[in-house]
Structures are given as C-alpha cells and as structure tokens.
Scaffold this active site. Structure first.
Site, PDB file in Angstrom:
ATOM      1  N   HIS A   1       0.640  -1.391  -0.240  1.00  0.00           N
ATOM      2  CA  HIS A   1      -0.032   0.026   0.163  1.00  0.00           C
ATOM      3  C   HIS A   1       0.796   1.033  -0.269  1.00  0.00           C
ATOM      4  O   HIS A   1       0.216   2.196  -0.230  1.00  0.00           O
ATOM      5  CB  HIS A   1      -0.913   0.065   1.178  1.00  0.00           C
ATOM      6  CG  HIS A   1      -0.220   0.308   2.506  1.00  0.00           C
ATOM      7  ND1 HIS A   1       0.490  -0.889   3.122  1.00  0.00           N
ATOM      8  CD2 HIS A   1      -0.323   1.440   3.292  1.00  0.00           C
ATOM      9  CE1 HIS A   1       1.236  -0.380   4.263  1.00  0.00           C
ATOM     10  NE2 HIS A   1       0.703   0.793   4.484  1.00  0.00           N
ATOM     11  N   ARG A   2       1.854   0.896   0.135  1.00  0.00           N
ATOM     12  CA  ARG A   2       2.970   2.063   0.140  1.00  0.00           C
ATOM     13  C   ARG A   2       4.384   1.410  -0.331  1.00  0.00           C
ATOM     14  O   ARG A   2       4.542   0.465  -0.084  1.00  0.00           O
ATOM     15  CB  ARG A   2       3.456   2.658   1.631  1.00  0.00           C
ATOM     16  CG  ARG A   2       2.355   3.466   2.457  1.00  0.00           C
ATOM     17  CD  ARG A   2       2.882   5.046   2.294  1.00  0.00           C
ATOM     18  NE  ARG A   2       1.446   5.605   2.731  1.00  0.00           N
ATOM     19  CZ  ARG A   2       0.417   5.862   2.677  1.00  0.00           C
ATOM     20  NH1 ARG A   2      -0.121   5.210   1.470  1.00  0.00           N
ATOM     21  NH2 ARG A   2      -0.319   6.574   3.499  1.00  0.00           N
TER      22      ARG A   2
ATOM     23  N   LYS B   1       9.582  -2.723   3.082  1.00  0.00           N
ATOM     24  CA  LYS B   1      11.013  -2.366   3.876  1.00  0.00           C
ATOM     25  C   LYS B   1      10.973  -3.384   4.651  1.00  0.00           C
ATOM     26  O   LYS B   1       9.862  -3.625   5.443  1.00  0.00           O
ATOM     27  CB  LYS B   1      10.560  -0.995   4.393  1.00  0.00           C
ATOM     28  CG  LYS B   1      11.995  -0.671   4.985  1.00  0.00           C
ATOM     29  CD  LYS B   1      12.787   0.221   4.165  1.00  0.00           C
ATOM     30  CE  LYS B   1      14.271   0.175   4.637  1.00  0.00           C
ATOM     31  NZ  LYS B   1      14.989  -0.883   4.790  1.00  0.00           N
TER      32      LYS B   1
ATOM     33  N   LYS C   1       4.508  -1.963  11.657  1.00  0.00           N
ATOM     34  CA  LYS C   1       5.449  -1.247  12.591  1.00  0.00           C
ATOM     35  C   LYS C   1       5.559   0.045  11.764  1.00  0.00           C
ATOM     36  O   LYS C   1       5.517   1.275  12.437  1.00  0.00           O
ATOM     37  CB  LYS C   1       6.732  -2.083  12.472  1.00  0.00           C
ATOM     38  CG  LYS C   1       7.691  -1.637  13.321  1.00  0.00           C
ATOM     39  CD  LYS C   1       9.215  -2.213  13.122  1.00  0.00           C
ATOM     40  CE  LYS C   1       9.008  -3.881  13.325  1.00  0.00           C
ATOM     41  NZ  LYS C   1      10.424  -4.303  13.398  1.00  0.00           N
TER      42      LYS C   1
ATOM     43  N   LYS D   1      10.061  -8.694   4.523  1.00  0.00           N
ATOM     44  CA  LYS D   1      11.177  -9.496   5.362  1.00  0.00           C
ATOM     45  C   LYS D   1      11.885 -10.524   4.514  1.00  0.00           C
ATOM     46  O   LYS D   1      11.406 -11.026   3.538  1.00  0.00           O
ATOM     47  CB  LYS D   1      10.462  -9.940   6.266  1.00  0.00           C
ATOM     48  CG  LYS D   1      11.769 -10.263   7.548  1.00  0.00           C
ATOM     49  CD  LYS D   1      11.694  -8.931   8.384  1.00  0.00           C
ATOM     50  CE  LYS D   1      12.559  -9.153   9.300  1.00  0.00           C
ATOM     51  NZ  LYS D   1      12.623  -7.945  10.362  1.00  0.00           N
TER      52      LYS D   1
ATOM     53  N   SER E   1      16.094   3.956   9.259  1.00  0.00           N
ATOM     54  CA  SER E   1      16.246   3.296   7.873  1.00  0.00           C
ATOM     55  C   SER E   1      15.417   4.505   6.891  1.00  0.00           C
ATOM     56  O   SER E   1      16.120   4.549   5.808  1.00  0.00           O
ATOM     57  CB  SER E   1      15.694   2.290   7.723  1.00  0.00           C
ATOM     58  OG  SER E   1      16.640   0.901   8.253  1.00  0.00           O
TER      59      SER E   1
HETATM   60  N1  GLU Z   1      14.968  -5.528  10.700  1.00  0.00           N
HETATM   61  C1  GLU Z   1      14.714  -4.453  11.345  1.00  0.00           C
HETATM   62  C2  GLU Z   1      13.227  -4.616  11.856  1.00  0.00           C
HETATM   63  O1  GLU Z   1      12.990  -5.731  12.144  1.00  0.00           O
HETATM   64  C3  GLU Z   1      14.723  -3.209  10.552  1.00  0.00           C
HETATM   65  C4  GLU Z   1      14.105  -3.123   9.183  1.00  0.00           C
HETATM   66  C5  GLU Z   1      14.494  -1.921   8.289  1.00  0.00           C
HETATM   67  O2  GLU Z   1      15.272  -0.965   8.788  1.00  0.00           O
HETATM   68  O3  GLU Z   1      14.118  -1.893   7.097  1.00  0.00           O
HETATM   69  O4  GLU Z   1      12.586  -3.559  12.219  1.00  0.00           O
END
Ligand code: GLU
Length: 472
Positions: free
Chosen positions: A66-67, A71, A95, A107, A364
């Site tokens: 949706h965005r 990440k 998150k 992920k 990030s």
């Molecule tokens: N691996 C980290 C997390 O679980 C960072 C993810 C990121 O910076 O994209 O939130």
C-alpha cells in the site's frame, strides 16, 4: 534460548491482527485482503565454495504494497523459514504504519549459520543472493529495500549495495536499495544503534505517564529499576548501554545463547560486551552468578523484562512463571498470543514490538530519504545554526555585561549535525507513536491492551490506504 517455533509465531501474528481488526470493525473481505503476504519468493542458488557447489535457500516476503518501497530486514540464521519470514513481513507493515514511515512491509531470510563461513565466503554468498533478489524485483530503491536483521549488519548491506550498483550502474538512486549501510557507504549516523535508542525512548515515554506506570503495578521513574535483558545482539547491547549509562537502570540479569548472568548490584554493559567478544559467551564473567539454563532467568524477579533476541520466547509454557510486571518487546514477536492472554489477565503490562523496536526502520527511512535526495541532513543549515548561536551568546554577554562560561557556549557554537537530527527525529517519532497508541487504548472500549492499540492505530492507516487506492 530455545529456537523459534515458527508456526506458532505466524499464528500469533495472525491472531493479534484479527483481534485488532475485530476491535476496529474492519469488514471481513478487507481483513482477508490485508492479512496475508502479497507475494513470497523462495530462492535456491548455488555458490562455489572450497572447491564445490553449495546450495543456499533464502526467502523474501512482501506483506503489503500500500506504500512503496516495501521495507524490512534480511535475516541470516539456521532457523529461518518461509513462515517466519512471512510473519515478520506482516509485522513490518504495521510497524511502519504505526510510526508513520511511508513504506509497506517485507522481510527476507537466508537459511545459513554465518559462523560456519569466512568473511570472503559470506561476501560471495551475499552478492549472489543480491543478484537473485534483484533479478526478480525483490531489491530495488523504489520497490523493495532490505536492511540488517539477525545475522546481518552494515557489512552485508555494503556488499548488497555495491552488487546492486554494479548490476544497475545507470540507476542514480542505486545506493538507496538497502539501508543500514556503513556511514562511509551511504549510511546515516545513528542507524546502527537506532533500535536500541528507540527502546530507550519508549521506556522514557512510558515513565512520563504515571497512570501507565501505575497500571503495570510499578511506581516512580525509570532510574534504579531492575532490568533483565535477553539477547546482547545489535538491539540488546545498545539498549543495555543507554538504559544503564543514561537512565540509571540496574541490569540485574542478561541471557545469551550459552546461559545467563545474575547480579543484584547490576552488570556493566561495556564490560559485558568486552567479555562476550573475548569469550564468545557469558560464562566466566567476573562478579556475577552464571546460570546454565538461560531461559529460566526470564522468570527471575525484576521490574522490567526486555526480550531482545528472537520470537516465541515467552509462551504458554513459561508465561505462568514470568514475574516481571512490565515486558518490553525489543525483539520481534517474543511473546506469543497465548502467553500474552495469560499475562494480560494477570495484569502484566506489555509494551509491544510494533512500537518498541520501530527505531531501526525509522532511521532506515531517514537514510533512504537522504540517499534519494543525495544530500546529508543539516548540510544547508549548520553554519546558519552556528551563527545564530554566536548571536545569542553576544546578546547575552552585551546585555548582562558578563561572559557566558565555555561549557554553556560549546553546544550553541557546535551547530546541529546529522546525528543530532537523526536522534531528534527518532525521539519525536517514538513519542508520537506512543501517544497515538495510548490514546487509542484509553479512548476505545473495545481495546484494553497496548498491542491491540498499536495494531489498531496501524491498521486504521493501512485500511484507509486500501480504501483510497480503490481496492475495497
Ligand atoms: N530489521 C529491522 C526490523 O525488524 C529493521 C528493518 C529496516 O530497517 O528496514 O525492524
């Protein structure tokens, strides 16, 4: 530490999502649309090492687009599998939404024991993994931006960025294909410690609200609180340092893969890090009691328990014996849904992972913005800032007829640098998100716990996007 029970983990995350969706009254069809990963890829690829081909297996899951870009970190660990990666990708969506980072969730994972390989071998494996991901659009500055997670760090991100740049030399934004890079390779100061900092900022914010503290059964401030921490990796080691050295907590227990340490007087994080680097584990640390059954220390008496390792550490099996009145989820998914039900019924407060460990992805985001804008934050304003400081000092000295002492002058004459801006942005983000979660919890009869509130804040934003995009 017990290894993760991935199936439970995915069921837990689904259950947590469903609970929030029900509290918000999200229609079933939309619940179905949002809940599951939109795409998952499994990659098997060979790398020639020590004279023979070795096959590696990795995954990248995209939960919600949706965005864009999506990440989330890439994990290198022997226990990684597709279900775990999918559950972690879902957590990333919510998150990011909770902390207003305009990314979807993803992920990745590679099934590997990094300690079994030399640095050169890991570089070869990482470069090949990057090629496989890039080939299929699972790494790209505009579509999917990996980052460090368990078993990976700035070094792996530098390899990935370099490989990507070689594959797409005419992409002016190539460096933005991953975050968490070394500062000298397009990284941003403060990214490495960002998740640990975020844990500190959330705890500070919690203790700014006496009602919240009171509900957990604790009282007073953060200073002097007894903390037990599981995991001295990137998240745990920085969190320990800031909490002990800057907030004055007493680190009465730590748990690592080889066991745990207990100390009534408190453990020094710097000495612990030194010992871990030298001895490879906690055993033999002077002045503390070593406990071989590390997991049992999760159940020891303390004020705050911070699981900062992997998922599914507090389960139905040990939840009845957990004595901490406050659990702070610095890892992703350390408390299962079933364990949480028991703990909430007993009045234990749980600060959820969606909020607590969001500092990493927040910084990030800053790194990615700086990469695509091709400029360091603060570059345009630093001299202006210093001149303003000088003028303020001149004004005070002229009107008062006295000299401002050097230690008061120094911060004004230094100007604001990139790390100051990153920390300020991170603190603001964590405080805002805490406030939104708190308001939702207190303002809704259907929501009684902080995790459901955090999911609800996030889900509301995701639902709005889906509706506005015209998918529902
Ligand atoms: N691996 C980290 C997390 O679980 C960072 C993810 C990121 O910076 O994209 O939130």
């Amino acid at each position: 530490m017990t290894s993760a029970t991935e199936n439970d983990f995915q069921a837990s995350v689904r259950g947590m999502f469903d609970r929030a969706a029900a509290a918000l009254g999200v229609p079933d069809d939309l619940v179905e649309t949002i809940r599951e990963c939109k795409s998952v890829i499994q990659l098997r690829f060979p790398v020639r090492l020590r004279g023979r081909y070795q096959t590696f297996c990795g995954w990248r899951a995209v939960h919600s687009e949706h965005r864009l870009p999506v990440k989330g970190g890439i994990r290198y660990a022997p226990f990684v599998d597709q279900q775990e990666v999918e559950a972690l990708a879902a957590l990333m969506t919510f998150k990011c939404a909770l902390v207003d980072v305009p990314f979807g969730g993803a992920k990745g994972g590679l099934s590997i024991r990094p300690d079994d390989y030399t640095e050169e071998e890991l570089e070869l494996i990482t470069r090949r993994f990057t090629q496989e991901l890039a080939d299929r659009g699972y790494i790209s500055p505009s579509r999917d931006v990996p980052a460090p997670d368990i078993g990976t760090g700035a070094r792996e991100m530098a390899w990935m960025a370099d490989e990507y740049r070689q594959l797409y030399p005419s992409d002016i934004d190539a460096l933005a294909c991953v975050t968490g890079k070394p500062v000298t390779q397009g990284g941003i100061p403060g990214r490495e410690e960002a998740t640990g900092r975020g844990v500190q900022y959330v705890l500070r914010e919690f203790f700014r609200h006496p009602d919240d503290v009171g509900r957990s059964g604790l009282e007073g401030g953060l200073e002097g609180k007894r903390v037990i921490l599981q995991g001295l990796g990137n998240v745990g080691s920085h969190a320990a340092r800031y909490l002990v050295e800057e907030e004055g907590v007493r680190l009465t227990g730590v748990i690592e893969h080889d066991g745990a340490l207990l100390s009534d007087t408190g453990l020094a994080p710097a000495a612990l890090a030194e010992h871990m680097a030298r001895a490879g584990g906690l055993e033999g640390f002077p002045g503390a009691r070593f406990v071989a059954d590390g997991a049992s220390v999760l159940e020891a008496e303390c004020d705050i328990l911070i699981p900062a390792a992997i998922e599914s550490q507090i389960t139905e099996a040990n939840a009845p014996r957990i004595r901490a009145p406050l659990i702070v989820e610095a890892a992703n998914g350390p408390v299962t849904l079933a364990a949480e039900r028991q703990l909430l019924a007993r009045g234990t407060a749980i600060l959820p992972d969606l909020l607590v460990n969001a500092g990493g992805v927040t910084v990030s985001y800053f790194e990615w913005v700086s990469n695509v804008s091709h400029m360091r934050f603060g570059r345009l304003s630093r001299q202006l800032d210093i001149q303003r400081g000088k003028r303020i000092i001149d004004m005070i000295e002229t009107t008062s007829g006295r000299t401002v002492p050097d230690e008061l002058k120094a911060p004004l004459l230094r100007g604001v640098d990139e790390l100051d801006l990153v920390q300020s942005g991170l603190e603001d983000t964590m405080r805002e998100a805490y406030g939104a979660m708190r308001e939702t919890m207190l303002g809704s009869d259907a929501i009684e716990d902080m995790r459901t509130a955090a999911f609800a804040v996030a889900l509301e934003k995701v639902v709005r996007s889906y509706r506005q995009m015209g998918l529902a």
